[in-house]
Every structure is written in C-alpha cells, then in structure tokens.
Design a protein around this motif. Structure first.
Motif, PDB file in Angstrom:
ATOM      1  N   TYR A 121       0.835  -1.207   0.000  1.00 27.67           N
ATOM      2  CA  TYR A 121       0.000   0.000   0.000  1.00 27.67           C
ATOM      3  C   TYR A 121       0.870   1.257   0.000  1.00 27.67           C
ATOM      4  O   TYR A 121       0.609   2.213  -0.733  1.00 27.67           O
ATOM      5  CB  TYR A 121      -0.926   0.000   1.219  1.00 27.67           C
ATOM      6  CG  TYR A 121      -1.982   1.083   1.161  1.00 27.67           C
ATOM      7  CD1 TYR A 121      -3.220   0.831   0.576  1.00 27.67           C
ATOM      8  CD2 TYR A 121      -1.731   2.361   1.665  1.00 27.67           C
ATOM      9  CE1 TYR A 121      -4.187   1.827   0.501  1.00 27.67           C
ATOM     10  CE2 TYR A 121      -2.688   3.356   1.589  1.00 27.67           C
ATOM     11  CZ  TYR A 121      -3.915   3.086   1.009  1.00 27.67           C
ATOM     12  OH  TYR A 121      -4.865   4.082   0.921  1.00 27.67           O
ATOM     13  N   LEU A 138      -7.110  -5.018  -5.049  1.00 25.39           N
ATOM     14  CA  LEU A 138      -7.666  -3.999  -4.156  1.00 25.39           C
ATOM     15  C   LEU A 138      -7.056  -2.627  -4.425  1.00 25.39           C
ATOM     16  O   LEU A 138      -7.753  -1.605  -4.390  1.00 25.39           O
ATOM     17  CB  LEU A 138      -7.423  -4.393  -2.699  1.00 25.39           C
ATOM     18  CG  LEU A 138      -8.298  -5.527  -2.157  1.00 25.39           C
ATOM     19  CD1 LEU A 138      -7.723  -6.052  -0.853  1.00 25.39           C
ATOM     20  CD2 LEU A 138      -9.732  -5.044  -1.952  1.00 25.39           C
ATOM     21  N   TYR A 183      -9.220  -1.703   2.218  1.00 25.85           N
ATOM     22  CA  TYR A 183      -7.989  -2.476   2.017  1.00 25.85           C
ATOM     23  C   TYR A 183      -7.616  -3.224   3.298  1.00 25.85           C
ATOM     24  O   TYR A 183      -7.372  -4.432   3.282  1.00 25.85           O
ATOM     25  CB  TYR A 183      -6.870  -1.520   1.597  1.00 25.85           C
ATOM     26  CG  TYR A 183      -5.558  -2.181   1.245  1.00 25.85           C
ATOM     27  CD1 TYR A 183      -5.347  -2.731  -0.017  1.00 25.85           C
ATOM     28  CD2 TYR A 183      -4.507  -2.234   2.164  1.00 25.85           C
ATOM     29  CE1 TYR A 183      -4.129  -3.320  -0.353  1.00 25.85           C
ATOM     30  CE2 TYR A 183      -3.293  -2.819   1.839  1.00 25.85           C
ATOM     31  CZ  TYR A 183      -3.109  -3.361   0.582  1.00 25.85           C
ATOM     32  OH  TYR A 183      -1.906  -3.948   0.260  1.00 25.85           O
TER      33      TYR A 183
END
Length: 207
Positions: free
Chosen positions: A98, A173, A193
């Motif tokens: 991320y 995602l 997420y």
C-alpha cells in the motif's frame, strides 16, 4: 571523490536519466509508441549513449519493472523485520504494498502497467528475469505462511497457492482506488484495504 567513484556516479546518473525519460514516455504515449530516438530526445542524450547502457527499449522497460519490484521487495523486507509474528508479517507485507502505491506511485504504476496486462511484453529471457524478481516477493509471502503453519498460528493450508491469492488480492484492491469517487464513493479505500487484508489473514488463522 576519486576518479573511479566519479565515473561510477556519472554512469548511475546517466542510467537514471534514461529510465526517467522512458518512464515519462511510457505513460504519455504507451509502450508501442516509445522509441530509442524518443527516449534519447526526452533524456537529452545521444542515441549512442542510450545504446551504451541498454541493448534496446525492451531492456529499458525491463529495467524499470525490475526497479519497481526491487523497491517493493526492499520495503516488504523492512516491514517484516520489525514483526516476528507471522500474522503481523502478512499485515506488514500488505502495508508495504500500500505504501509503495501511495509514496512511490511512479514505481507502482510501472509494476501495474506490465503486471495487469494479459499481453506479454518481453522476450523469454527478459521475462524470466523479471518474473524471478517477482518470485522473490512471492517467496517471502509463502515462507511467512509456512512459518505460521509450523508454529501453529495458521491452519494447514497450501502456502504456495495462498501466497498467490494473497498477492493477487492486494494488487486487485489497490486497483480499486481509482473507483473511490464513483462506485466506492461511500467507502474509504484505505479502510476497505485493511478490512480485506484482515479477512484474508483471519481465514487461515487458528482460532
């Protein structure tokens, strides 16, 4: 700084200059429209200089892909070094991915460009080289799951298959972020997420 060090630094800077130019052209024009002469013009370097560092444009784009994967690998390693518990390590791997998507968007976009397309862009030798860079990341996930099974943290599972599913889910995602102002307008992408990552980890966690 000695002569050898200065020459090495100059080579590194030239190489980065070429890769930066190729990256910009890739996103503005698409891979099929990018040429060595275009990269040369964008980088403000001679065509001969480009060929001194790279055999062709495929090698340039392969280098970009490997840079992105190397950055992701490095960030994942830093995250899992902080956490000895397998479930925390899996969460750390997800967090590293991320962070790369947010803090190193150019590198993430390069990974995304080649990984998300069904098209095979590179000849077999280069493709194998890139795939092995990705395999190092997959191996970390797989080993983390295997350790969790051995220590009784995770249920019996197939580490190889689950690691592929885990990475694939993270990648998918992160793609959904582009939908946060349309079909996901009532969702916080970051929360979604983390929720999904936790559900994946819970699915193999021993109760």
């Amino acid at each position: 700084m000695g002569t050898q060090e200065r020459k090495a630094l100059e080579k590194q800077l030239r190489r980065s200059q070429i890769l930066d130019a190729a990256r910009m052209l890739l996103f503005s024009s698409g891979i099929d429209s990018v040429s060595i002469s275009g990269i040369s013009s964008k980088a403000e370097l001679g065509v001969g200089t480009i060929y001194f560092y790279f055999k062709n444009k495929d090698e340039i784009f392969a280098a970009l892909q490997e840079e992105g994967l190397a950055l992701l690998y490095s960030k994942i390693c830093k995250f899992i070094e902080k956490e000895p518990a397998p479930e925390k390590q899996l969460a750390g791997i997800a967090e590293a991915y991320y962070r790369v998507s947010e803090e190193n968007k150019d590198y993430f976009d390069i990974i995304n460009y080649f990984l998300s397309s069904p098209r095979i862009f590179f000849e077999p030798g280069l493709k194998y080289q890139i795939d092995m860079s990705g395999h190092k990341i997959l191996k970390i996930i797989q080993n983390t799951i295997a350790t969790g099974i051995e220590t009784g943290v995770f249920k019996e599972a197939q580490p190889g298959r689950f690691s592929i599913m885990f990475w694939g889910t993270l990648h998918g995602l992160l793609h959904f972020k582009k939908l946060e102002h349309t079909i996901l307008e009532n969702e916080n992408h970051r929360d979604l997420y983390e929720y999904s990552v936790n559900k994946l980890i819970d699915a193999i966690r021993c109760q």
